[in-house]
Design an enzyme around this catalytic site. Structure first.
Site, PDB file in Angstrom:
ATOM      1  N   HIS A  25       6.004   6.967  -6.372  1.00  0.00           N
ATOM      2  CA  HIS A  25       4.948   7.640  -7.147  1.00  0.00           C
ATOM      3  C   HIS A  25       4.590   8.958  -6.464  1.00  0.00           C
ATOM      4  O   HIS A  25       3.423   9.188  -6.118  1.00  0.00           O
ATOM      5  CB  HIS A  25       3.693   6.766  -7.276  1.00  0.00           C
ATOM      6  CG  HIS A  25       3.827   5.642  -8.265  1.00  0.00           C
ATOM      7  ND1 HIS A  25       3.012   4.529  -8.247  1.00  0.00           N
ATOM      8  CD2 HIS A  25       4.678   5.456  -9.292  1.00  0.00           C
ATOM      9  CE1 HIS A  25       3.351   3.720  -9.223  1.00  0.00           C
ATOM     10  NE2 HIS A  25       4.360   4.254  -9.880  1.00  0.00           N
ATOM     11  N   HIS A  81      10.173  -1.516 -19.399  1.00  0.00           N
ATOM     12  CA  HIS A  81       9.124  -0.584 -18.945  1.00  0.00           C
ATOM     13  C   HIS A  81       9.795   0.769 -18.741  1.00  0.00           C
ATOM     14  O   HIS A  81      10.834   0.865 -18.103  1.00  0.00           O
ATOM     15  CB  HIS A  81       8.532  -1.130 -17.651  1.00  0.00           C
ATOM     16  CG  HIS A  81       7.612  -0.221 -16.915  1.00  0.00           C
ATOM     17  ND1 HIS A  81       6.721   0.625 -17.528  1.00  0.00           N
ATOM     18  CD2 HIS A  81       7.422  -0.039 -15.573  1.00  0.00           C
ATOM     19  CE1 HIS A  81       6.028   1.274 -16.595  1.00  0.00           C
ATOM     20  NE2 HIS A  81       6.451   0.907 -15.407  1.00  0.00           N
ATOM     21  N   GLU A  83       8.907   3.576 -17.188  1.00  0.00           N
ATOM     22  CA  GLU A  83       8.729   4.463 -16.033  1.00  0.00           C
ATOM     23  C   GLU A  83      10.106   4.811 -15.467  1.00  0.00           C
ATOM     24  O   GLU A  83      11.043   4.011 -15.525  1.00  0.00           O
ATOM     25  CB  GLU A  83       7.831   3.798 -14.971  1.00  0.00           C
ATOM     26  CG  GLU A  83       7.301   4.804 -13.968  1.00  0.00           C
ATOM     27  CD  GLU A  83       6.143   4.266 -13.117  1.00  0.00           C
ATOM     28  OE1 GLU A  83       5.773   3.080 -13.257  1.00  0.00           O
ATOM     29  OE2 GLU A  83       5.600   5.058 -12.308  1.00  0.00           O
ATOM     30  N   ASP A  85      11.623   4.970 -12.745  1.00  0.00           N
ATOM     31  CA  ASP A  85      12.364   4.145 -11.774  1.00  0.00           C
ATOM     32  C   ASP A  85      13.160   3.044 -12.471  1.00  0.00           C
ATOM     33  O   ASP A  85      14.020   2.417 -11.847  1.00  0.00           O
ATOM     34  CB  ASP A  85      11.437   3.559 -10.695  1.00  0.00           C
ATOM     35  CG  ASP A  85      10.235   2.831 -11.244  1.00  0.00           C
ATOM     36  OD1 ASP A  85       9.708   3.252 -12.295  1.00  0.00           O
ATOM     37  OD2 ASP A  85       9.811   1.844 -10.618  1.00  0.00           O
ATOM     38  N   HIS A 147       2.008  -2.541 -15.528  1.00  0.00           N
ATOM     39  CA  HIS A 147       0.877  -1.697 -15.287  1.00  0.00           C
ATOM     40  C   HIS A 147       0.834  -0.442 -16.167  1.00  0.00           C
ATOM     41  O   HIS A 147      -0.018   0.430 -15.956  1.00  0.00           O
ATOM     42  CB  HIS A 147       0.858  -1.283 -13.808  1.00  0.00           C
ATOM     43  CG  HIS A 147       2.019  -0.372 -13.439  1.00  0.00           C
ATOM     44  ND1 HIS A 147       1.829   0.833 -12.810  1.00  0.00           N
ATOM     45  CD2 HIS A 147       3.336  -0.475 -13.647  1.00  0.00           C
ATOM     46  CE1 HIS A 147       2.988   1.432 -12.612  1.00  0.00           C
ATOM     47  NE2 HIS A 147       3.914   0.656 -13.111  1.00  0.00           N
ATOM     48  N   ASP A 166       7.919  -4.862 -13.317  1.00  0.00           N
ATOM     49  CA  ASP A 166       7.141  -4.606 -12.097  1.00  0.00           C
ATOM     50  C   ASP A 166       6.321  -5.820 -11.634  1.00  0.00           C
ATOM     51  O   ASP A 166       6.106  -6.005 -10.431  1.00  0.00           O
ATOM     52  CB  ASP A 166       6.163  -3.439 -12.327  1.00  0.00           C
ATOM     53  CG  ASP A 166       6.848  -2.085 -12.309  1.00  0.00           C
ATOM     54  OD1 ASP A 166       7.884  -1.933 -11.643  1.00  0.00           O
ATOM     55  OD2 ASP A 166       6.336  -1.166 -12.974  1.00  0.00           O
ATOM     56  N   TYR A 194       1.851  -4.360  -2.963  1.00  0.00           N
ATOM     57  CA  TYR A 194       2.198  -3.938  -4.322  1.00  0.00           C
ATOM     58  C   TYR A 194       1.058  -4.287  -5.288  1.00  0.00           C
ATOM     59  O   TYR A 194       0.607  -3.467  -6.085  1.00  0.00           O
ATOM     60  CB  TYR A 194       3.489  -4.646  -4.735  1.00  0.00           C
ATOM     61  CG  TYR A 194       4.174  -4.061  -5.936  1.00  0.00           C
ATOM     62  CD1 TYR A 194       5.197  -3.136  -5.788  1.00  0.00           C
ATOM     63  CD2 TYR A 194       3.810  -4.436  -7.216  1.00  0.00           C
ATOM     64  CE1 TYR A 194       5.840  -2.600  -6.892  1.00  0.00           C
ATOM     65  CE2 TYR A 194       4.441  -3.909  -8.324  1.00  0.00           C
ATOM     66  CZ  TYR A 194       5.458  -2.992  -8.160  1.00  0.00           C
ATOM     67  OH  TYR A 194       6.083  -2.464  -9.252  1.00  0.00           O
ATOM     68  N   HIS A 227      11.677  -4.881  -8.845  1.00  0.00           N
ATOM     69  CA  HIS A 227      11.712  -4.375  -7.468  1.00  0.00           C
ATOM     70  C   HIS A 227      11.718  -5.564  -6.509  1.00  0.00           C
ATOM     71  O   HIS A 227      10.925  -6.495  -6.680  1.00  0.00           O
ATOM     72  CB  HIS A 227      10.458  -3.556  -7.131  1.00  0.00           C
ATOM     73  CG  HIS A 227      10.269  -2.330  -7.960  1.00  0.00           C
ATOM     74  ND1 HIS A 227      11.070  -1.216  -7.852  1.00  0.00           N
ATOM     75  CD2 HIS A 227       9.341  -2.027  -8.899  1.00  0.00           C
ATOM     76  CE1 HIS A 227      10.644  -0.282  -8.685  1.00  0.00           C
ATOM     77  NE2 HIS A 227       9.603  -0.757  -9.347  1.00  0.00           N
TER      78      HIS A 227
HETATM   79 FE1  FEO Z   1       6.041   0.981 -13.202  1.00  0.00          FE
HETATM   80 FE2  FEO Z   1       8.607   0.106 -11.185  1.00  0.00          FE
HETATM   81  O1  FEO Z   1       7.730   1.138 -12.457  1.00  0.00           O
END
Ligand code: FEO
Length: 397
Positions: A25, A81, A83, A85, A147, A166, A194, A227
């Site tokens: 981030h 998701h 995002e 990543d 999230h 996530d 996390y 992750h």
């Molecule tokens: Fe909310 Fe691992 O991205």
């Protein structure tokens, strides 16, 4: 080169382990143990790719995937998701297989379009929608704000795998794949970090969503996060741990966090800590200099605490910048059910304690007094006053 790892006859991990990652981030989240971007390939009668990897690894990801499968065999892409990543390799992937349907939530579609500006073949799904892929089915469960607004889980019947993205993840690089193959202390520390730093603001939603999923009584053999490790040994342990963390989690701890110009505020912090310990030796007291300790680690410690004390010298009628940055993060966390007070030394104007007190209150802490100020450097009597301040603080929580 990253080699695919087989989880079951039908499911393989095809992600990227990022041992080098130090920040996530932008500069907001420290990743001292690296991370991974977990992507999964399902081969049933239909072939499905779940999520991709972070943008810098897009070409490597596609090259590795081609070693595993002819990309044209992929029938469906699922983006749990959007995002970057997890969606980062979509651009490269869609250049190769441009018509492949991308399954995501409606918010996911908007976010992917907002990133890639492409009108790909989106199929938007809602909770309860089912995708038949042969012997197994994929069931989608929206999980907004866990999230991001687009987040969803995908559950695979037959193999009984929850692809949770996530949720339940950790920034933790490992080649070992499973939760029972890694150092459990490291793993749980990273899982807590996390949760504390990413999911705390959404705890009410976390609780509601988990209870909703548990009520479905789905058999779960594995939780495949996006992750870190896959939860295979007692996979629901992390789900139950999340319920505890989401329930205004506390340990018997007080965290003192401060910044100091010439050590007077540090001396106050240590005297206050000794007072807390004198009053209640059972309470764990931890002291951090906000300018020297990693901010995410401090957030994790605040997350675990029943109460915090925030200290700073006064500078230019304000308080020190490291505390400013930290309290800005703390406000965003929306911590509940924690007490607080402020302290600090000053030379003439002395606004820091009042301002810290205001900001602690704005951050949602129950501020229990007006704080403790000391002019210049505390002498023995004033250190005794700080110690007593610590004792009174301990009594009040
Ligand atoms: Fe909310 Fe691992 O991205």
């Amino acid at each position: 080169m990253q080699v695919a790892k087989k989880l079951t006859d039908k499911v393989s991990w095809v992600g990227k382990v990022d041992w080098e990652l130090e920040k996530f981030h932008g500069d907001e989240y420290s990743t001292f143990k690296g991370s991974s971007y977990n992507s999964y390939l399902i081969r049933d009668q239909k072939t499905v790719l779940i999520d991709t990897v972070w943008l810098p690894y897009d070409q490597e990801f596609i090259a590795n995937l081609k070693n595993e499968i002819d990309l044209n065999e992929i029938d469906y892409i699922i983006i749990n998701h959007a995002e970057i990543d997890h969606s980062g390799a979509l651009g490269e992937l869609m250049r190769e297989i441009p018509n492949t349907p991308i399954y995501c939530t409606n918010n996911g579609k908007k976010i992917i379009k907002g990133h890639f500006h492409q009108d790909w073949n989106f199929v938007t799904v809602k909770s309860g929608d089912v995708l038949d892929i042969g012997e197994s089915q994929l069931v989608f469960v929206e999980a907004p704000m866990l999230h991001w607004p687009d987040t969803m889980f995908t559950y695979m019947t037959g193999e009984n795998i929850l692809f949770s993205n996530d949720a339940f993840g950790q920034h933790y690089a490992t080649e070992s794949l499973y939760n029972d193959k890694v150092d459990n202390c490291e793993l749980m520390a990273e899982a807590l970090k996390y949760y504390a730093n990413i999911l705390t603001p959404f705890s009410a939603l976390v609780k509601r969503k988990i209870n909703e999923v548990l009520a479905m009584e789905l058999p779960v053999n594995m939780i495949c996060t996006s992750h870190g490790v896959i939860w295979k040994n007692d996979p629901l342990q992390i789900v139950h741990q999340y319920l505890k963390w989401a329930d205004d989690y506390q340990e018997n701890q007080i965290t003192i966090v401060y910044d100091t110009m010439w050590n007077a505020t540090r001396a106050m912090a240590e005297a206050i800590a000794s007072g807390i310990r004198l009053e209640n030796p059972e309470i764990e007291v931890k002291i951090y200099n906000a300018a020297k300790t990693d901010k995410n680690d401090i957030i994790s410690e605040i997350f675990k605490s029943r109460a915090i004390l925030a200290g700073s010298s006064t500078i230019n009628n304000r308080y020190l910048s490291a505390m400013g940055g930290l309290l800005e993060m703390v406000k965003g966390m929306k911590f509940k059910n924690k007490k607080a007070a402020a302290f600090g030394s000053y030379g003439w104007s002395g606004e820091s304690v009042k301002l810290l007190t205001q900001d602690l209150s704005e951050a949602g802490f129950e501020v229990i007094n007006d704080g403790k100020r000391i002019l210049w450097v505390p002498d023995d009597n004033e250190l005794k006053e700080c110690q007593n301040f610590g004792r009174e603080f301990a009594k009040s929580i």
